[in-house]
Design an enzyme around this catalytic site. Structure first.
Site, PDB file in Angstrom:
ATOM      1  N   SER A   1       0.815  -1.225   0.000  1.00 41.46           N
ATOM      2  CA  SER A   1       0.000   0.000   0.000  1.00 41.46           C
ATOM      3  C   SER A   1       0.850   1.278   0.000  1.00 41.46           C
ATOM      4  O   SER A   1       1.592   1.517  -0.931  1.00 41.46           O
ATOM      5  CB  SER A   1      -0.962  -0.048   1.182  1.00 41.46           C
ATOM      6  OG  SER A   1      -1.768   1.083   1.232  1.00 41.46           O
TER       7      SER A   1
ATOM      8  N   ASP B   1      -2.755   6.314  -3.392  1.00 43.94           N
ATOM      9  CA  ASP B   1      -1.644   5.697  -2.665  1.00 43.94           C
ATOM     10  C   ASP B   1      -1.067   4.575  -3.537  1.00 43.94           C
ATOM     11  O   ASP B   1      -1.526   4.359  -4.662  1.00 43.94           O
ATOM     12  CB  ASP B   1      -2.086   5.230  -1.263  1.00 43.94           C
ATOM     13  CG  ASP B   1      -2.965   4.001  -1.282  1.00 43.94           C
ATOM     14  OD1 ASP B   1      -3.601   3.754  -2.318  1.00 43.94           O
ATOM     15  OD2 ASP B   1      -3.012   3.273  -0.278  1.00 43.94           O
TER      16      ASP B   1
ATOM     17  N   ASP C   1      -1.218   1.341  -3.785  1.00 44.68           N
ATOM     18  CA  ASP C   1      -2.024   0.247  -4.331  1.00 44.68           C
ATOM     19  C   ASP C   1      -3.385   0.704  -4.840  1.00 44.68           C
ATOM     20  O   ASP C   1      -4.186  -0.106  -5.300  1.00 44.68           O
ATOM     21  CB  ASP C   1      -2.175  -0.888  -3.311  1.00 44.68           C
ATOM     22  CG  ASP C   1      -2.871  -0.441  -2.033  1.00 44.68           C
ATOM     23  OD1 ASP C   1      -2.988   0.774  -1.823  1.00 44.68           O
ATOM     24  OD2 ASP C   1      -3.290  -1.313  -1.255  1.00 44.68           O
TER      25      ASP C   1
ATOM     26  N   ASP D   1      -6.142   1.999  -3.366  1.00 44.88           N
ATOM     27  CA  ASP D   1      -7.439   1.890  -2.668  1.00 44.88           C
ATOM     28  C   ASP D   1      -7.855   3.217  -2.044  1.00 44.88           C
ATOM     29  O   ASP D   1      -9.018   3.441  -1.758  1.00 44.88           O
ATOM     30  CB  ASP D   1      -7.462   0.745  -1.637  1.00 44.88           C
ATOM     31  CG  ASP D   1      -6.426   0.901  -0.537  1.00 44.88           C
ATOM     32  OD1 ASP D   1      -5.576   1.796  -0.635  1.00 44.88           O
ATOM     33  OD2 ASP D   1      -6.469   0.088   0.408  1.00 44.88           O
TER      34      ASP D   1
END
Ligand code: MG
Length: 440
Positions: A86, A228, A230, A232
């Site tokens: 992440s 960010d 990743d 999400d």
């Protein structure tokens, strides 16, 4: 399961993924990874572990975490492994286990996987070993689903100009294509995947998106968007160059979702009351959970909620899938801008205004729990409503204050929100003074 590579060794990753394969009962498991330098290495070990217990593997390649979650339900897989850390620094990586409904496995449910790991997973015979398939349409499937979920004609008509800061993460592979296909004018920053994250830190804090802010102002764009590592979570920059924090993004999304469909909103005890006010406006109820994406998703599945999210800018759209998705969220905000015909700063200004204050107090080990009990007791004695789902949230008629013991550091964090800056600071001051006195 998060850490540096001395912890996430190939042996450990293969072992944990074998246990996960047993945990989901075999079948087809999806695997996807983010842009980190260690992605191929960790993913290879993950695939090995899954195959060793008789799972078949669909390799989605380098894709955002929400794409993995979306495909898990769409392809009716038994589960998925997203190899992504992440927003953590480049030298980190992690395994995110996802169940068949596309929901990340929480710490509590993860204990089931750890138990199998400790007891030893049940490996398959040579004749039961299955294969790897390369599934290369995941990004395309995800983009199509998002385009079908927004008012594309309306967005196209407005010809909005957007600056997209993909942060050298997986957003690079999806966001510029999505918004161009929606008919927006797109200028992209840091949109080449790179595990060294040369453009900026993968966490889209205000300090990390200064280039984006400057670019929005300089090019007179309608908005800036940053994800960010990743994809999400998402934050916005309005046309004046002002950073729009996560809970305001969530509030705008809740407003848009509830205008379309009646039902419940799910969020954490640490989320701003701006979300509660928006829900009230639509006659909806807010259901609170512990802090953490998986808890929100689980509660939403149970309640069949309309929308959910957390204070840091992750919003869940259950009509598409049950994971936080920074791309649907960004497209819904752009849709709201197109529908209103107003600048983003106006949409944000119309939201109820709240002020925040926070501090952290050094406190270690057992003492944390003792202090938390003392805070809860004192607040109850004063006749306050105290929610103890996660730490202690004390509700006042004109604001609230939450004290939470840090899970990883020797601190108790105190955060307050109120209608005025002074009141928020006053609440933090009052409770930190009490906590310090109790610590002695
Ligand atoms: Mg993330």
């Amino acid at each position: 399961i998060r850490g540096r590579l001395d912890f996430l060794t190939p042996e450990f990753v293969a072992g944990m993924c074998a246990s996960f394969g047993n945990y989901v009962g075999g079948g087809r498991v999806l695997v996807g990874r983010d842009t980190r330098t260690s992605g191929g290495m960790v993913q290879g070990a993950a695939v090995s572990g899954l195959l060793s217990v008789g799972c078949s593997v669909a390799d989605l390649g380098v894709v955002p975490a929400p794409t993995v979650e979306f495909e898990t339900t769409r392809l009716r897989a038994s589960g998925a492994v997203a190899v992504t850390a992440s927003h953590n620094p480049p030298e980190w990586n992690a395994l995110k286990f996802v169940d068949k409904d596309g929901i990340a496995i929480s710490k509590e449910r993860g204990e089931g996987i750890e138990k199998i790991f400790e007891q030893g997973s049940k490996r398959a015979q040579w004749s039961e070993i299955r294969g790897i398939e390369n599934y290369s349409l995941a990004l395309r499937d995800h983009i199509s689903a998002i385009k079908n979920y927004v008012d594309g004609a309306r967005i196209k008509k407005e010809k909005l100009k957007l600056v997209l800061d993909c942060g050298n993460g997986t957003a690079s592979l999806l966001a510029p294509y999505l918004f161009r296909e929606l008919g927006c004018g797109v200028l992209s920053l840091n949109a080449q995947p790179d595990g060294f994250f040369p453009g900026r830190d993968p966490e889209p804090t205000m300090g990390n998106v200064r280039d984006l802010i400057a670019c929005v102002v300089e090019t007179e764009a309608d908005a800036g968007i940053a994800w960010d590592g990743d994809g999400d979570r998402v934050i916005f920059v309005d046309e004046k160059g002002c950073y729009v924090i996560g809970d305001k993004v969530f509030a705008l999304c809740a407003d848009s979702a509830l205008a379309r469909k009646k039902g419940d909103v799910v969020t954490t005890v640490a989320t701003s009351d701006v979300v509660r006010d928006i829900a009230k406006k639509h006659g909806s109820r807010v259901v609170y959970t512990k802090v953490g994406g998986p808890y929100i998703s689980e509660k939403m599945r149970e309640m069949r909620a309309v929308v959910g999210g957390e204070e840091v800018g992750g919003v869940i759209w259950p009509d598409v899938h049950l994971g936080k998705d920074g791309f649907i969220t960004a497209a819904k905000i752009v849709e709201a801008m197109a529908r209103s015909g107003e600048p983003l700063s106006k949409l944000v200004a119309r939201l109820p205004a709240y002020f925040n204050a926070k501090t952290k107090i050094p406190c270690a080990g057992e003492k944390k729990l003792k202090i938390m009990r003392a805070i809860t007791e004192k607040a109850r004695k004063e006749g306050r409503e105290v929610v103890t789902l996660d730490g202690a949230r004390i509700n006042y008629p004109d604001g609230w204050c939450i004290a939470r013991p840090s899970g990883t550091e020797d601190y108790i964090r105190i955060f307050a929100e109120a209608k005025s800056c002074g009141r928020a600071e006053g609440l933090v001051e009052e409770w930190s003074r009490f906590a310090k006195r109790e610590i002695g």
